[in-house]
Design a protein around this motif. Structure first.
Motif: not given
Length: 215
Positions: A73-74, A80-82, A115-117, A161-162
């Motif tokens: 989700a993050g 999208v934001f970038m 997040f990927l790591r 929220v996050p």
């Protein structure tokens, strides 16, 4: 459209200069398969009879999969934001905004790599299409005019929220040390991002016709 508070953006840019690579700041060895990655009270099944029937190792694995779900989700939110933010970069953009947006994109890119790591470190078999963003939220994130009220309102929510979730996890004893590192690093940057997004939202709102503001 009115510009955001440039003094605030310059201050946020100055604070962002002390950038710390999150990949180097997290103790990835602590993200081990023998520990809970999310505290039990935060798990989706906690409190149900079905959860009480699960073996301890199954509960741990559930916490790991749900943590990976949070990472997915993050990753979507940051991506999208970038994408949207990068399209606003132009020579006509005030320098304070241009400079701050570059700082924020660097930090968001660092979050995405983090997040990927985390997802890779988990070593869990997750099908590529196992996580899908909510359709309405994905449409809104991609279609709302960048720089408009709807876009920045959605950005404030998507960052707040996050951030509250991360702060909640940090307040719980016994959280996995690597997960706590991830939450802490995210919180430090998001404090600036939320302040900037709110300033952008206020600027966008101030440009609306008065009849709309009265609704």
């Amino acid at each position: 459209m009115q510009n955001a508070d440039h003094a605030l953006l310059r201050q946020l840019s100055e604070n962002s200069q002390r950038y710390r690579d999150p990949l180097a700041a997290v103790d990835w060895a602590r993200l081990d398969a023998d520990s809970f990655w999310l505290p039990e009270p935060t798990l989706s099944l906690h409190g149900l009879a079905a959860y009480e029937d699960l073996a301890l190792d199954v509960r741990r694995r559930l916490s790991q999969y749900e943590f990976i779900n949070v990472m997915h989700a993050g990753l979507w939110l940051e991506r999208v934001f970038m994408q949207r933010l990068s399209r606003r970069l132009s020579a006509r953009l005030p320098r304070a905004e241009y400079q701050y947006f570059l700082h924020e994109m660097r930090e968001e890119a660092g979050h995405s790599l983090m997040f990927l790591r985390a997802m890779e470190s988990a070593g869990l078999a997750v099908p590529p299409d196992a996580w899908q963003p909510p359709r309405v939220a994905d449409w809104l994130a991609r279609r709302a005019p960048a720089g408009g009220v709807l876009f920045w309102a959605a950005t404030v929510v998507a960052e707040d929220v996050p951030d509250k979730f991360n702060r909640h996890l940090r307040a719980i004893d016994g959280v996995n040390p690597a997960v706590r590192d991830i939450c802490t690093l995210h919180c430090i940057d998001e404090a600036r991002h939320i302040a900037a997004a709110r300033a952008q939202l206020e600027a966008a709102l101030s440009s609306l016709p008065r009849p709309l503001l009265a609704l």
